[in-house]
Design an enzyme around this catalytic site. Structure first.
Site, PDB file in Angstrom:
ATOM      1  N   GLU A   1       2.612 -20.635  15.129  1.00  0.00           N
ATOM      2  CA  GLU A   1       2.608 -20.264  13.709  1.00  0.00           C
ATOM      3  C   GLU A   1       1.537 -21.081  12.986  1.00  0.00           C
ATOM      4  OE1 GLU A   1       4.126 -17.899  11.567  1.00  0.00           O
ATOM      5  OE2 GLU A   1       2.596 -18.869  10.334  1.00  0.00           O
TER       6      GLU A   1
ATOM      7  N   THR B   1       5.833 -13.681   6.176  1.00  0.00           N
ATOM      8  CA  THR B   1       5.770 -13.139   4.817  1.00  0.00           C
ATOM      9  C   THR B   1       7.169 -13.044   4.213  1.00  0.00           C
ATOM     10  OG1 THR B   1       3.808 -11.840   5.334  1.00  0.00           O
ATOM     11  CG2 THR B   1       5.140 -11.066   3.484  1.00  0.00           C
TER      12      THR B   1
ATOM     13  N   ALA C   1       3.686   2.547  -7.586  1.00  0.00           N
ATOM     14  CA  ALA C   1       5.136   2.630  -7.809  1.00  0.00           C
ATOM     15  C   ALA C   1       5.866   2.670  -6.481  1.00  0.00           C
ATOM     16  CB  ALA C   1       5.457   3.851  -8.650  1.00  0.00           C
TER      17      ALA C   1
ATOM     18  N   ALA D   1      -0.143  -3.398  -6.048  1.00  0.00           N
ATOM     19  CA  ALA D   1       0.905  -3.180  -5.028  1.00  0.00           C
ATOM     20  C   ALA D   1       0.701  -1.807  -4.411  1.00  0.00           C
ATOM     21  CB  ALA D   1       2.283  -3.300  -5.675  1.00  0.00           C
TER      22      ALA D   1
ATOM     23  N   HIS E   1      40.286   1.961  -2.648  1.00  0.00           N
ATOM     24  CA  HIS E   1      40.152   2.447  -4.024  1.00  0.00           C
ATOM     25  C   HIS E   1      40.515   1.317  -4.978  1.00  0.00           C
ATOM     26  CE1 HIS E   1      40.325   5.039  -7.525  1.00  0.00           C
ATOM     27  NE2 HIS E   1      41.479   4.460  -7.817  1.00  0.00           N
TER      28      HIS E   1
HETATM   29  P1  NAI Z   1       3.962   1.254  -0.814  1.00  0.00           P
HETATM   30  O1  NAI Z   1       3.232   1.963   0.234  1.00  0.00           O
HETATM   31  O2  NAI Z   1       5.467   1.259  -0.823  1.00  0.00           O
HETATM   32  O3  NAI Z   1       3.510   1.832  -2.254  1.00  0.00           O
HETATM   33  C1  NAI Z   1       2.172   1.810  -2.687  1.00  0.00           C
HETATM   34  C2  NAI Z   1       2.006   2.782  -3.839  1.00  0.00           C
HETATM   35  O4  NAI Z   1       0.705   2.615  -4.404  1.00  0.00           O
HETATM   36  C3  NAI Z   1       2.115   4.231  -3.410  1.00  0.00           C
HETATM   37  O5  NAI Z   1       3.043   4.869  -4.254  1.00  0.00           O
HETATM   38  C4  NAI Z   1       0.686   4.761  -3.604  1.00  0.00           C
HETATM   39  O6  NAI Z   1       0.660   6.125  -3.943  1.00  0.00           O
HETATM   40  C5  NAI Z   1       0.191   3.895  -4.756  1.00  0.00           C
HETATM   41  N1  NAI Z   1      -1.276   3.790  -4.884  1.00  0.00           N
HETATM   42  C6  NAI Z   1      -2.181   3.654  -3.883  1.00  0.00           C
HETATM   43  N2  NAI Z   1      -3.428   3.571  -4.400  1.00  0.00           N
HETATM   44  C7  NAI Z   1      -3.319   3.640  -5.758  1.00  0.00           C
HETATM   45  C8  NAI Z   1      -4.259   3.613  -6.850  1.00  0.00           C
HETATM   46  N3  NAI Z   1      -5.559   3.485  -6.656  1.00  0.00           N
HETATM   47  N4  NAI Z   1      -3.789   3.712  -8.125  1.00  0.00           N
HETATM   48  C9  NAI Z   1      -2.461   3.863  -8.341  1.00  0.00           C
HETATM   49  N5  NAI Z   1      -1.527   3.895  -7.335  1.00  0.00           N
HETATM   50  C10 NAI Z   1      -1.950   3.775  -6.065  1.00  0.00           C
HETATM   51  O7  NAI Z   1       3.388  -0.235  -0.804  1.00  0.00           O
HETATM   52  P2  NAI Z   1       3.937  -1.611  -1.379  1.00  0.00           P
HETATM   53  O8  NAI Z   1       4.891  -1.397  -2.496  1.00  0.00           O
HETATM   54  O9  NAI Z   1       2.712  -2.427  -1.622  1.00  0.00           O
HETATM   55  O10 NAI Z   1       4.763  -2.209  -0.166  1.00  0.00           O
HETATM   56  C11 NAI Z   1       4.101  -2.514   1.074  1.00  0.00           C
HETATM   57  C12 NAI Z   1       5.079  -2.562   2.212  1.00  0.00           C
HETATM   58  O11 NAI Z   1       5.990  -3.627   2.078  1.00  0.00           O
HETATM   59  C13 NAI Z   1       5.878  -1.284   2.336  1.00  0.00           C
HETATM   60  O12 NAI Z   1       5.742  -0.815   3.633  1.00  0.00           O
HETATM   61  C14 NAI Z   1       7.288  -1.711   2.070  1.00  0.00           C
HETATM   62  O13 NAI Z   1       8.205  -1.016   2.898  1.00  0.00           O
HETATM   63  C15 NAI Z   1       7.291  -3.200   2.355  1.00  0.00           C
HETATM   64  N6  NAI Z   1       8.245  -3.848   1.479  1.00  0.00           N
HETATM   65  C16 NAI Z   1       9.574  -3.626   1.640  1.00  0.00           C
HETATM   66  C17 NAI Z   1      10.483  -4.172   0.780  1.00  0.00           C
HETATM   67  C18 NAI Z   1      11.912  -3.873   0.953  1.00  0.00           C
HETATM   68  O14 NAI Z   1      12.288  -3.386   2.007  1.00  0.00           O
HETATM   69  N7  NAI Z   1      12.768  -4.118  -0.032  1.00  0.00           N
HETATM   70  C19 NAI Z   1      10.060  -5.022  -0.335  1.00  0.00           C
HETATM   71  C20 NAI Z   1       8.657  -5.152  -0.440  1.00  0.00           C
HETATM   72  C21 NAI Z   1       7.788  -4.588   0.456  1.00  0.00           C
END
Ligand code: NAI
Length: 460
Positions: free
Chosen positions: A33, A41, A176, A265, A439
């Site tokens: 690591e 992460t 989003a 994001a 319930h």
């Molecule tokens: P994501 O892939 O979930 O969402 C990215 C969003 O950005 C999409 O809706 C996309 O259409 C939009 N986008 C892309 N380019 C853009 C632009 N130029 N302008 C405006 N919108 C744009 O990615 P995110 O949220 O960054 O997460 C990354 C990874 O981390 C995912 O695979 C997720 O599963 C994982 N993760 C999981 C969590 C959980 O399980 N609770 C928490 C945080 C992350």
């Protein structure tokens, strides 16, 4: 010199769990690591600190709703540094916990950044370590957009957005997706104006569309502003803060948004650089993921890969499952991951949780299905705790086998476990519905949604 049975590169949830399981199976294991702390992460800058902040911010936001319970609170205030201190302590304790687990299980920790000069060799600093097998578990990192450089001061990735020292006035979130919505809600609850700019005409791509709509409606009610169908083009630093130019998708129209912070994001990319994979001939796909077969073998014998750096959902629990299955196979056991039953949870309020197929995917594949839905508004526990937003949706095939489950609602991340187990065990909607549910409980909505697939819901 020691020859290890296995050297795992990366101490995140995929790598550290694989290392411990391999040691349990009697292999001589080391884990390399490069960060100061184990946990990758997820523990250091992802799942755990974000959930710590989601909890702190939820407690603050709740104060505003206590008056309906007949409770008056005056003078509530926020101490961001204390909030961050709590988060850092949780992270510190958990990462130290992994170091303890390594000692307990006899996993050797090698500190530093690794590369693979040849199959069977891992180089860390000037040292070359010999290993019969090498497991790449190097995870992923945030991506940005062309021409936009993340400085973690004003232009943030998730890492910067969980380490702010004060509440921004206007935070613009680009994307989003899961990260955008979770961290957007943290700062909205703490008092920031939060605008979410999304390229698509919907939130949470990949999640069942109807469920994502429920989430968007609930999050809008809680203060998030959505600007859909817009792509970020550029970010300029001005005296007042930031000036963002966004394109209206398909409309040849630009808009300017002023902000003091922007969170990018828009997804994550696999981390493979510096390992020497190209020189070794390890096949990497066009999107930078390490190609593996169903037993996690890369194209080079003796080198395996799991987790975020291989194709599939980027989720800590999926990486763990990969890791365990991979080393069990290495040890001659029957490791297996059913990717169709890997749940996903978005820890917003309300939570969004899903497993299996979405309705859109079933339609596209031409699979016949029945739908059952149950709104939390009709659930007595949801009423009594004041969490009536959202619904449970269950999709089943002609024999009642569950094809997918989608929940938007309080505690959805816990409720989904029932549907995951049902799918894993091949249970039908009738079998879930015939199971006695306490319930009053939120889980009754899962039972009712299963009944509804058969037209038998009682409270709808
Ligand atoms: P994501 O892939 O979930 O969402 C990215 C969003 O950005 C999409 O809706 C996309 O259409 C939009 N986008 C892309 N380019 C853009 C632009 N130029 N302008 C405006 N919108 C744009 O990615 P995110 O949220 O960054 O997460 C990354 C990874 O981390 C995912 O695979 C997720 O599963 C994982 N993760 C999981 C969590 C959980 O399980 N609770 C928490 C945080 C992350």
């Amino acid at each position: 010199m020691t020859t290890y049975d296995l050297i795992v590169i990366g101490g995140g949830p995929g790598g550290y769990v694989a290392a411990i399981r391999a040691a349990q199976l009697g292999l001589k294991v080391a884990c390399v690591e490069g960060r100061d702390a184990l946990g990758g992460t997820c523990l250091n800058v992802g799942c755990i600190p974000s959930k710590a902040l989601l909890t702190s911010s939820a407690k603050y936001a709740e104060i505003a709703h206590l008056s309906s319970h007949g409770i008056a609170v005056e003078g509530a205030s926020i101490d961001v540094s204390a909030m961050m201190g709590r988060k850092d302590k949780i992270v510190g304790d958990l990462t130290k916990g992994i170091a303890f687990l390594f000692k307990k299980n006899g996993v050797e920790l090698i500190e530093g950044w690794a590369s693979i000069p040849a199959a069977g060799q891992v180089k860390v600093g000037d040292d070359i370590h010999e290993a019969k097998n090498i497991l790449i578990a190097t995870g992923s990192e945030p991506t940005s957009l062309p021409g936009i450089e993340i400085d973690e001061q004003d232009i943030l990735s998730s890492t910067g957005a969980i380490a702010l020292d004060s509440v921004p006035e206007h935070l613009v979130v680009i994307g989003a997706g899961v990260i955008g919505l979770e961290l957007g809600q943290v700062w909205a609850r703490l008092g920031a104006k939060v605008t979410v700019v999304e390229y698509l005409d919907r939130v949470l791509p990949g999640i069942d569309g109807e469920t994502a709509k429920l989430a968007q409606r609930a999050l809008s009610k809680r203060g998030l502003k959505f600007q859909l169908g817009r792509a970020l083009k550029s970010v300029d630093k001005t005296e007042a803060g930031l000036s963002l130019t966004v394109d209206r998708v398909g409309k040849d129209k630009e808009e300017v948004i002023e902000a003091d912070k922007v969170l990018i994001a828009v997804g994550r990319r696999p981390v493979t650089r510096g390992l020497g994979l190209e020189e070794l001939g390890v096949a990497i796909n066009a999107r930078g993921f390490v190609e593996v077969d169903e037993t996690f073998r890369t194209s080079v014998p003796g080198i395996y890969a799991i987790g975020d750096c291989v194709p599939g959902p980027m989720l800590a629990h999926k990486a763990e499952e990969d890791g365990v299955a991979c080393v069990e196979l290495l040890a001659g056991e029957a490791g297996h991951v059913d990717y169709n039953t890997v749940p996903g949870v978005v820890y917003t309020d309300p939570e969004v949780a899903s497993v299996g197929q979405t309705e859109e995917a079933l339609k596209e594949a031409g699979i016949e299905y029945s739908v059952g839905k149950f709104a939390f508004m009709a659930n007595s526990r949801a009423r009594s705790i004041g969490e009536t937003d959202g619904a449970v949706k269950v999709l089943a095939d002609a024999n009642g086998k569950i094809l997918g489950g989608h929940i938007c609602g309080a505690h959805g991340g816990d409720l989904i476990a029932e549907l995951v187990l049902a799918m894993t065990k091949g249970a039908t909607v009738a079998e879930v519905a015939a199971t006695c549910h306490a319930h009053p409980a939120m889980g009754e909505a899962v039972k009712e949604a299963c009944l509804d697939t058969m037209g038998r819901a009682i409270h709808a």
